[in-house]
Design an enzyme around this catalytic site. Structure first.
Site, PDB file in Angstrom:
ATOM      1  N   ASN A   1       0.842  -1.151   0.053  1.00  0.00           N
ATOM      2  CA  ASN A   1       0.014   0.280  -0.102  1.00  0.00           C
ATOM      3  C   ASN A   1       0.896   1.343   0.063  1.00  0.00           C
ATOM      4  O   ASN A   1       0.349   2.347  -0.569  1.00  0.00           O
ATOM      5  CB  ASN A   1      -0.889   0.061   1.226  1.00  0.00           C
ATOM      6  CG  ASN A   1      -0.383  -0.297   2.459  1.00  0.00           C
ATOM      7  OD1 ASN A   1       0.727  -0.912   2.664  1.00  0.00           O
ATOM      8  ND2 ASN A   1      -0.991   0.490   3.421  1.00  0.00           N
TER       9      ASN A   1
ATOM     10  N   GLY B   1       2.702  -6.485   6.721  1.00  0.00           N
ATOM     11  CA  GLY B   1       1.733  -6.842   6.137  1.00  0.00           C
ATOM     12  C   GLY B   1       0.287  -7.120   6.677  1.00  0.00           C
ATOM     13  O   GLY B   1       0.375  -6.590   7.969  1.00  0.00           O
ATOM     14  N   SER B   2      -0.387  -8.309   6.564  1.00  0.00           N
ATOM     15  CA  SER B   2      -1.627  -8.447   7.119  1.00  0.00           C
ATOM     16  C   SER B   2      -1.338  -9.401   8.355  1.00  0.00           C
ATOM     17  O   SER B   2      -0.107 -10.044   8.271  1.00  0.00           O
ATOM     18  CB  SER B   2      -2.570  -9.445   6.229  1.00  0.00           C
ATOM     19  OG  SER B   2      -1.755 -10.514   5.629  1.00  0.00           O
TER      20      SER B   2
ATOM     21  N   GLU C   1       5.085  -5.768  11.476  1.00  0.00           N
ATOM     22  CA  GLU C   1       4.283  -4.438  11.261  1.00  0.00           C
ATOM     23  C   GLU C   1       2.947  -4.972  10.548  1.00  0.00           C
ATOM     24  O   GLU C   1       2.753  -5.211   9.494  1.00  0.00           O
ATOM     25  CB  GLU C   1       4.818  -3.439  10.423  1.00  0.00           C
ATOM     26  CG  GLU C   1       6.323  -2.996  11.365  1.00  0.00           C
ATOM     27  CD  GLU C   1       6.039  -1.879  12.318  1.00  0.00           C
ATOM     28  OE1 GLU C   1       5.047  -1.237  12.204  1.00  0.00           O
ATOM     29  OE2 GLU C   1       7.022  -1.776  12.921  1.00  0.00           O
TER      30      GLU C   1
ATOM     31  N   CYS D   1      -2.552   1.346   6.609  1.00  0.00           N
ATOM     32  CA  CYS D   1      -2.715   0.502   7.980  1.00  0.00           C
ATOM     33  C   CYS D   1      -3.241   1.322   9.162  1.00  0.00           C
ATOM     34  O   CYS D   1      -3.809   0.587   9.847  1.00  0.00           O
ATOM     35  CB  CYS D   1      -1.458   0.027   8.004  1.00  0.00           C
ATOM     36  SG  CYS D   1       0.021   1.165   8.222  1.00  0.00           S
TER      37      CYS D   1
ATOM     38  N   GLU E   1     -10.661  -5.857   9.037  1.00  0.00           N
ATOM     39  CA  GLU E   1     -10.025  -4.288   8.768  1.00  0.00           C
ATOM     40  C   GLU E   1     -10.419  -4.012   7.425  1.00  0.00           C
ATOM     41  O   GLU E   1     -10.377  -4.971   6.381  1.00  0.00           O
ATOM     42  CB  GLU E   1      -8.408  -4.625   8.588  1.00  0.00           C
ATOM     43  CG  GLU E   1      -7.763  -3.408   8.231  1.00  0.00           C
ATOM     44  CD  GLU E   1      -6.192  -3.442   8.101  1.00  0.00           C
ATOM     45  OE1 GLU E   1      -5.657  -4.734   8.336  1.00  0.00           O
ATOM     46  OE2 GLU E   1      -5.554  -2.381   7.807  1.00  0.00           O
TER      47      GLU E   1
HETATM   48  P1  NAD Z   1      -0.012  -9.121   2.784  1.00  0.00           P
HETATM   49  O1  NAD Z   1       0.275  -9.870   4.177  1.00  0.00           O
HETATM   50  O2  NAD Z   1      -1.016  -9.982   1.738  1.00  0.00           O
HETATM   51  O3  NAD Z   1       1.308  -9.232   2.036  1.00  0.00           O
HETATM   52  C1  NAD Z   1       2.788  -8.782   2.921  1.00  0.00           C
HETATM   53  C2  NAD Z   1       3.701  -9.200   1.837  1.00  0.00           C
HETATM   54  O4  NAD Z   1       3.666 -10.868   2.451  1.00  0.00           O
HETATM   55  C3  NAD Z   1       3.804  -9.329   0.545  1.00  0.00           C
HETATM   56  O5  NAD Z   1       5.326  -9.142   0.294  1.00  0.00           O
HETATM   57  C4  NAD Z   1       3.435 -10.831  -0.041  1.00  0.00           C
HETATM   58  O6  NAD Z   1       4.203 -10.991  -1.118  1.00  0.00           O
HETATM   59  C5  NAD Z   1       3.841 -11.640   1.313  1.00  0.00           C
HETATM   60  N1  NAD Z   1       2.904 -12.732   1.404  1.00  0.00           N
HETATM   61  C6  NAD Z   1       1.663 -12.661   1.108  1.00  0.00           C
HETATM   62  N2  NAD Z   1       1.060 -13.860   1.446  1.00  0.00           N
HETATM   63  C7  NAD Z   1       2.034 -14.589   1.827  1.00  0.00           C
HETATM   64  C8  NAD Z   1       1.763 -16.092   2.134  1.00  0.00           C
HETATM   65  N3  NAD Z   1       0.993 -16.754   2.212  1.00  0.00           N
HETATM   66  N4  NAD Z   1       3.215 -16.446   2.746  1.00  0.00           N
HETATM   67  C9  NAD Z   1       4.254 -15.992   2.589  1.00  0.00           C
HETATM   68  N5  NAD Z   1       4.309 -14.473   2.286  1.00  0.00           N
HETATM   69  C10 NAD Z   1       3.373 -13.857   1.859  1.00  0.00           C
HETATM   70  O7  NAD Z   1      -0.170  -7.722   3.097  1.00  0.00           O
HETATM   71  P2  NAD Z   1      -0.607  -6.595   1.920  1.00  0.00           P
HETATM   72  O8  NAD Z   1      -2.216  -7.066   1.232  1.00  0.00           O
HETATM   73  O9  NAD Z   1       0.565  -6.288   1.063  1.00  0.00           O
HETATM   74  O10 NAD Z   1      -0.805  -5.373   2.886  1.00  0.00           O
HETATM   75  C11 NAD Z   1      -2.133  -4.912   3.729  1.00  0.00           C
HETATM   76  C12 NAD Z   1      -1.914  -5.532   5.279  1.00  0.00           C
HETATM   77  O11 NAD Z   1      -0.710  -4.838   5.688  1.00  0.00           O
HETATM   78  C13 NAD Z   1      -3.132  -4.625   6.078  1.00  0.00           C
HETATM   79  O12 NAD Z   1      -3.653  -5.442   6.860  1.00  0.00           O
HETATM   80  C14 NAD Z   1      -2.283  -3.825   6.523  1.00  0.00           C
HETATM   81  O13 NAD Z   1      -2.950  -2.918   7.711  1.00  0.00           O
HETATM   82  C15 NAD Z   1      -1.251  -4.134   6.820  1.00  0.00           C
HETATM   83  N6  NAD Z   1      -0.094  -2.938   6.905  1.00  0.00           N
HETATM   84  C16 NAD Z   1       0.555  -2.851   8.154  1.00  0.00           C
HETATM   85  C17 NAD Z   1       1.678  -1.696   8.024  1.00  0.00           C
HETATM   86  C18 NAD Z   1       2.193  -1.504   9.362  1.00  0.00           C
HETATM   87  O14 NAD Z   1       3.157  -0.348   9.286  1.00  0.00           O
HETATM   88  N7  NAD Z   1       1.853  -2.007  10.395  1.00  0.00           N
HETATM   89  C19 NAD Z   1       1.878  -0.884   6.918  1.00  0.00           C
HETATM   90  C20 NAD Z   1       1.041  -1.152   5.684  1.00  0.00           C
HETATM   91  C21 NAD Z   1       0.234  -2.138   5.681  1.00  0.00           C
END
Ligand code: NAD
Length: 454
Positions: A112, A185-186, A207, A241, A329
């Protein structure tokens, strides 16, 4: 992958990255490259989800420039060996803490704010003297490519390497042993990362996300509160996020609030054609958001165009915690409004769920502000503002509980990639024999006294 990691580990073991001059050189080089490639980076992110040059500078690149400048200015100070007091038992002697880099680090970014969330942790890792493997999110594919080009064509892979890829590649990376994993990520993927790290006992920073509540109390500056709230919620089309996920509004001001927010949204002219707004990242997320809409509860907005990946800023009212929109979320431009009468009830609702990444309180009632700050646990937040707290690198940015662990930016980022080695340094010219044999009651009494006990 294994080979790249081994090469990085060999390089780390040469101690080159431990030199402050080396770290500074690499950081300066990274800043120059970001500047040099700025047009390419702007183009890449615009082609991925129509993020404007303005937004790309304010919410991504400016943060990276700031983090690099701050690290350049302070890395020597942050890396200094710190003397601490020596306890009586160890006298004579000196005690000090030696900051040392953890080693080979893996940074996994979210999509994002793709530059910010991938490169800012890498800056912290470099400042702390680590080598870095960066895996950006695959969803903004042009942005991922641009980062790979910038890094891989200019840095030695034994020090800094971007590995592009999706789930499969990330899983393969996670099978390897790293000295630090920094993941953004999530929550579900955070669990996967944590489990993989546990196999190698690798320290992690997670994070993550969650539903960040916002309180709007009866007494507040409604106009400015709504203005700040609308900016924070619809920035990046709600794909932030720390965006306010839902709003608790006191019942006595709810009608006024709804009218005001509608006006503010209209005045903001959110359209992907005028650079004030961005697209939803992909069709899957468009469909996910559409599925959250409840026609009966839409107060304003609600239109969308799946093909264009445009989703109008939408307010839903009379929402309850049983509604679909309140389960996960939102991560998009839908804002549910929940009326409250008693602040204790609203606080209890928040506390009955996972600890959020952020929380915002719009109020001029200091007692309520203090109450929420004392009773609700969350990563970080703001009073009479939203989202902006993360721009202050003097405070760590991170979650708590389900919203994450550890934090970064500024010195906190440096600390996330550093081990603080504790050293007791003793002279040999004296050796009191109280710990040695024979053990006597007199010695025990002395030890107790030296430890401040009776
Ligand atoms: P995501 O968890 O889908 O992906 C994050 C990363 O993990 C990506 O690089 C992806 O390639 C990898 N990934 C995805 N699925 C995976 C799996 N099964 N196994 C291993 N790696 C995998 O998250 P997103 O859609 O990129 O981002 C959205 C989420 O991130 C939201 O929940 C948001 O709140 C959170 N977020 C948190 C912060 C923070 O600083 N706390 C910042 C931005 C986003």
């Amino acid at each position: 992958m294994e080979q790249i990691i081994n090469t990085q580990r060999d390089f780390f073991n040469t101690n080159t990255t431990k030199s402050i001059d080396f770290r500074k050189e690499q950081l300066k080089k990274l800043k120059e490259l970001l500047k040099k490639y700025e047009d390419d980076l702007n183009q890449a992110i615009y082609s991925d989800f129509k993020k404007s040059i303005f937004d790309n500078y304010t919410s991504e690149l400016s943060i990276l420039y700031h983090d690099i400048d701050e690290a350049l200015k302070n890395v020597k100070k942050w890396s200094k060996v710190k003397r601490v007091k020596t306890n009586l038992l160890n006298m004579p002697g000196r005690s000090y803490v030696v900051p040392e880099p953890l080693g080979v680090s893996l940074v996994i970014g979210a999509w994002n704010y793709p530059f910010h969330l991938s490169i800012a942790p890498a800056i912290a890792a470099i400042a702390a003297g680590n080598t870095v493997i960066l895996k950006p999110s695959e969803l903004p594919s042009n942005t991922s490519k641009a980062m790979a080009k910038l890094v891989n064509e200019n840095f030695d892979p034994k020090f800094f390497k971007v590995i592009e890829g999706g789930v499969q590649e990330t899983k393969e990376l996670l099978d390897q042993k790293f000295d630090k994993i920094f993941f953004t990520g999530s929550i579900p993927v955070g669990r996967i990362v944590y489990q993989a790290a546990a196999k190698h006992l690798t320290p992690v920073t997670l994070e993550l996300g969650g539903k960040s509540p916002t309180f709007l109390t009866e007494k507040c500056d409604l106009k400015i509160s709504v203005k700040r709230m609308v900016w924070a919620k619809f920035l990046n089309a709600g794909q932030t996020c720390v965006a306010p996920d839902y709003i608790f509004v006191h019942k006595n001001i709810k009608d006024k609030f709804l009218k005001q927010i509608k006006v503010e949204i209209e005045n903001s002219h959110f359209s992907v054609d005028n650079d004030n707004y961005v697209q939803i990242i992909n069709e899957r997320n468009m469909n996910r958001l559409v599925d959250l809409l409840d026609e009966k509860k839409i107060y304003s907005g609600g239109s969308y165009d799946i093909k264009e990946r445009y989703f109008e800023p939408t307010i839903m009212t009379d929402v309850t915690f049983d509604d679909k929109i309140m389960q996960d979320e939102i991560f998009g431009p839908i804002l549910p409004v929940i009326e409250y009468e008693n602040i204790d009830d609203a606080i209890a609702k928040v506390k009955s769920r996972s600890k959020p990444l952020a929380c915002y309180i719009f109020t001029s009632e200091s007692k309520i502000k203090e109450k929420i700050l004392k009773e609700v646990s969350f990563g970080g937040g703001a009073v009479n503002d939203a989202v902006m707290h993360l721009t202050n690198s003097n405070m760590g940015f991170g979650g708590v509980g389900d919203s994450g662990m550890g934090n970064y930016h500024g010195e906190n980022g440096f600390r996330a990639f550093t081990h603080y080695k504790s050293i007791l340094d003793k002279p040999t010219w004296i050796e009191p024999n109280i710990k040695y044999y024979p053990r006597t009651l007199g010695k025990l009494k002395l030890i107790k006294m030296m430890m401040g006990q009776k």
